[in-house]
Design a protein around this motif. Structure first.
Motif, mmCIF file in Angstrom:
data_model
loop_
_atom_site.group_PDB
_atom_site.id
_atom_site.type_symbol
_atom_site.label_atom_id
_atom_site.label_comp_id
_atom_site.label_asym_id
_atom_site.label_seq_id
_atom_site.Cartn_x
_atom_site.Cartn_y
_atom_site.Cartn_z
ATOM 1 N N TRP A 80 0.829 -1.195 0.000
ATOM 2 C CA TRP A 80 0.000 0.000 0.000
ATOM 3 C C TRP A 80 0.867 1.250 0.000
ATOM 4 C CZ3 TRP A 80 -1.031 4.296 2.987
ATOM 5 C CH2 TRP A 80 -2.220 4.976 2.709
ATOM 6 N N VAL A 81 1.892 1.268 0.837
ATOM 7 C CA VAL A 81 2.798 2.431 0.899
ATOM 8 C C VAL A 81 3.526 2.593 -0.438
ATOM 9 C CG1 VAL A 81 4.898 3.332 1.982
ATOM 10 C CG2 VAL A 81 3.064 2.386 3.404
ATOM 11 N N CYS A 83 2.532 2.137 -3.321
ATOM 12 C CA CYS A 83 1.675 2.758 -4.344
ATOM 13 C C CYS A 83 1.946 4.251 -4.474
ATOM 14 C CB CYS A 83 0.205 2.539 -3.998
ATOM 15 S SG CYS A 83 -0.377 0.872 -4.203
ATOM 16 N N PHE A 84 2.487 4.833 -3.433
ATOM 17 C CA PHE A 84 2.711 6.283 -3.411
ATOM 18 C C PHE A 84 4.142 6.658 -3.766
ATOM 19 C CE2 PHE A 84 -0.845 5.356 -0.657
ATOM 20 C CZ PHE A 84 -1.788 6.227 -1.153
#
Length: 85
Positions: A80-81, A83-84
């Protein structure tokens, strides 16, 4: 998986230290409490937060509770992290 609970669990330095320790292998609740100078109630609170976030497994054997890390959920938060990035 609810990211709110995951990030809440990761927002505390003691819980981060517990995860680092569990990454080394299975530990009893007593071993973790002793290592970080936690009372039983404080250790239980941190284990509950980490469990609700899906970061740890627990198993009982006789009078002991053993904890292990759930690496698959650690991987989810990492993805998730990323993705940024």
């Amino acid at each position: 998986m609810d990211y709110y609970y995951m990030f809440n669990a990761l927002s505390d330095s003691i819980r981060l230290d517990i995860l680092v320790e569990l990454n080394k292998g299975e530990k009893t609740a007593g071993e973790i409490a002793e290592k970080f100078n936690l009372t039983n109630s404080k250790a239980s609170y941190h284990f509950t937060v980490l469990s609700k976030a899906g970061f740890i497994n627990k198993r009982r054997y006789k009078n002991f509770i053993f904890y292990t890390i759930k690496k698959e959920n650690m991987k989810l938060i990492s993805e998730w992290v990323n993705c940024f990035l």
